[in-house]
Structures are given as C-alpha cells and as structure tokens.
Design a protein around this motif. Sequence first.
Motif, PDB file in Angstrom:
ATOM      1  N   VAL A  31      -7.601  -7.239  34.051  1.00 29.98           N
ATOM      2  CA  VAL A  31      -6.926  -7.270  32.757  1.00 29.98           C
ATOM      3  C   VAL A  31      -6.547  -5.863  32.280  1.00 29.98           C
ATOM      4  N   GLU A  32      -7.144  -4.831  32.853  1.00 30.77           N
ATOM      5  CA  GLU A  32      -6.906  -3.456  32.412  1.00 30.77           C
ATOM      6  C   GLU A  32      -5.438  -3.061  32.574  1.00 30.77           C
ATOM      7  N   VAL A  33      -4.972  -2.234  31.629  1.00 30.53           N
ATOM      8  CA  VAL A  33      -3.625  -1.673  31.699  1.00 30.53           C
ATOM      9  C   VAL A  33      -3.737  -0.156  31.678  1.00 30.53           C
ATOM     10  N   THR A  34      -2.701   0.518  32.167  1.00 28.44           N
ATOM     11  CA  THR A  34      -2.721   1.973  32.136  1.00 28.44           C
ATOM     12  C   THR A  34      -2.248   2.454  30.769  1.00 28.44           C
ATOM     13  N   GLN A  35      -2.682   3.629  30.396  1.00 26.20           N
ATOM     14  CA  GLN A  35      -2.305   4.173  29.091  1.00 26.20           C
ATOM     15  C   GLN A  35      -0.832   4.572  29.115  1.00 26.20           C
ATOM     16  N   PRO A  36      -0.047   4.063  28.162  1.00 26.06           N
ATOM     17  CA  PRO A  36       1.370   4.407  28.136  1.00 26.06           C
ATOM     18  C   PRO A  36       1.588   5.879  27.776  1.00 26.06           C
ATOM     19  N   LEU A  37       2.610   6.464  28.375  1.00 24.92           N
ATOM     20  CA  LEU A  37       2.955   7.849  28.088  1.00 24.92           C
ATOM     21  C   LEU A  37       3.960   7.872  26.942  1.00 24.92           C
ATOM     22  N   LEU A  38       3.778   8.814  26.024  1.00 25.07           N
ATOM     23  CA  LEU A  38       4.642   8.918  24.854  1.00 25.07           C
ATOM     24  C   LEU A  38       5.549  10.134  24.968  1.00 25.07           C
ATOM     25  N   THR A  39       6.750  10.009  24.418  1.00 23.26           N
ATOM     26  CA  THR A  39       7.677  11.137  24.389  1.00 23.26           C
ATOM     27  C   THR A  39       7.337  12.028  23.199  1.00 23.26           C
ATOM     28  N   GLU A  40       7.924  13.210  23.172  1.00 20.70           N
ATOM     29  CA  GLU A  40       7.714  14.132  22.057  1.00 20.70           C
ATOM     30  C   GLU A  40       8.208  13.517  20.745  1.00 20.70           C
ATOM     31  N   GLU A  41       9.322  12.816  20.818  1.00 21.66           N
ATOM     32  CA  GLU A  41       9.886  12.190  19.618  1.00 21.66           C
ATOM     33  C   GLU A  41       8.946  11.131  19.048  1.00 21.66           C
ATOM     34  N   GLN A  42       8.348  10.321  19.918  1.00 24.34           N
ATOM     35  CA  GLN A  42       7.401   9.295  19.466  1.00 24.34           C
ATOM     36  C   GLN A  42       6.167   9.936  18.837  1.00 24.34           C
ATOM     37  N   MET A  43       5.682  11.033  19.437  1.00 26.80           N
ATOM     38  CA  MET A  43       4.507  11.710  18.885  1.00 26.80           C
ATOM     39  C   MET A  43       4.817  12.337  17.519  1.00 26.80           C
ATOM     40  N   GLU A  44       6.006  12.905  17.352  1.00 26.15           N
ATOM     41  CA  GLU A  44       6.393  13.460  16.061  1.00 26.15           C
ATOM     42  C   GLU A  44       6.493  12.377  14.998  1.00 26.15           C
ATOM     43  N   GLN A  45       7.081  11.231  15.358  1.00 25.55           N
ATOM     44  CA  GLN A  45       7.205  10.114  14.413  1.00 25.55           C
ATOM     45  C   GLN A  45       5.827   9.613  13.985  1.00 25.55           C
ATOM     46  N   MET A  46       4.901   9.501  14.942  1.00 22.73           N
ATOM     47  CA  MET A  46       3.538   9.075  14.609  1.00 22.73           C
ATOM     48  C   MET A  46       2.860  10.094  13.708  1.00 22.73           C
ATOM     49  N   ASN A  47       3.100  11.370  13.952  1.00 27.09           N
ATOM     50  CA  ASN A  47       2.525  12.428  13.128  1.00 27.09           C
ATOM     51  C   ASN A  47       3.012  12.307  11.685  1.00 27.09           C
ATOM     52  N   PHE A  48       4.320  12.114  11.488  1.00 27.38           N
ATOM     53  CA  PHE A  48       4.859  11.949  10.139  1.00 27.38           C
ATOM     54  C   PHE A  48       4.294  10.711   9.457  1.00 27.38           C
ATOM     55  N   THR A  49       4.154   9.630  10.216  1.00 27.27           N
ATOM     56  CA  THR A  49       3.603   8.395   9.642  1.00 27.27           C
ATOM     57  C   THR A  49       2.145   8.582   9.251  1.00 27.27           C
ATOM     58  N   LEU A  50       1.365   9.263  10.089  1.00 27.21           N
ATOM     59  CA  LEU A  50      -0.043   9.539   9.760  1.00 27.21           C
ATOM     60  C   LEU A  50      -0.161  10.380   8.496  1.00 27.21           C
ATOM     61  N   ILE A  51       0.657  11.402   8.388  1.00 27.39           N
ATOM     62  CA  ILE A  51       0.603  12.270   7.207  1.00 27.39           C
ATOM     63  C   ILE A  51       0.993  11.496   5.954  1.00 27.39           C
ATOM     64  N   GLU A  52       2.054  10.681   6.054  1.00 25.97           N
ATOM     65  CA  GLU A  52       2.481   9.884   4.900  1.00 25.97           C
ATOM     66  C   GLU A  52       1.396   8.897   4.480  1.00 25.97           C
TER      67      GLU A  52
END
Length: 110
Positions: free
Chosen positions: A30-51
């Motif tokens: 059932v295990e899955v591999t950890q998905p790789l994120l782009t720089e844009e996705q990481m920046e968007q998550m950062n803004f969402t976390l801060i908000e």
Amino acid sequence: MEPRGMKKWRPFATLPEQYIGLKEIINKQVEVTQPLLTEEQMEQMNFTLIEALHTNKQVYLTYYKGGQCITETGSIQFVDSLRGLFVFIDDEFELKNKIILSELIDVRLA
C-alpha cells in the motif's frame, strides 16, 4: 454448558508470527513514494501557511508519513523555519502535532 458464540476465522493467520508477517507485506504493497514538489508549489504552500498562521484560519494539510499521504483539518499554531517544522492542532482530538516541512505535500485554506 456455555455457548461458543461467534468465532472469527482467519484462514492464513493460524500462527501469530504468520499474521504479523502478512500484515507487513500488505502494508508494504500500500506504500507510496513521497511526491516531489516544484519551487512554485513550495512558495504557494509557504504563503498559505503564513496566511493561516496570522489570520488563525483552518487549513487542510496533506503530508507524507510512513509511506502514506495523510490529510487532516486544523489550525497552524507555530512555524519554525530554522528547524524546518511547524506545530499543527487537529480538529478531531485537538492534539498538537509537530510536522516536518519537508514532509508537507499540500496546504489549503478551509
């Protein structure tokens, strides 16, 4: 004389060691591999976390742990960028969870 009641039958788990081994094999399938994120996705998550941190809004968090992608709802209490983790309080049990930022897959405002 006592009635036997309903007995559960586990066909391939006659020995406890056998049951543990089968459970490990099923979990590995059932295990899955950890998905790789782009720089844009990481920046968007950062803004969402801060908000979410500053406005105290609820978020949907998806993170990778133990070969699984887990999604929870709650609020962000603290973000520590130096250690690379944040503290998340879930809605169900109101428990504090420390999650490593590198395990984070997706953050969305609720």
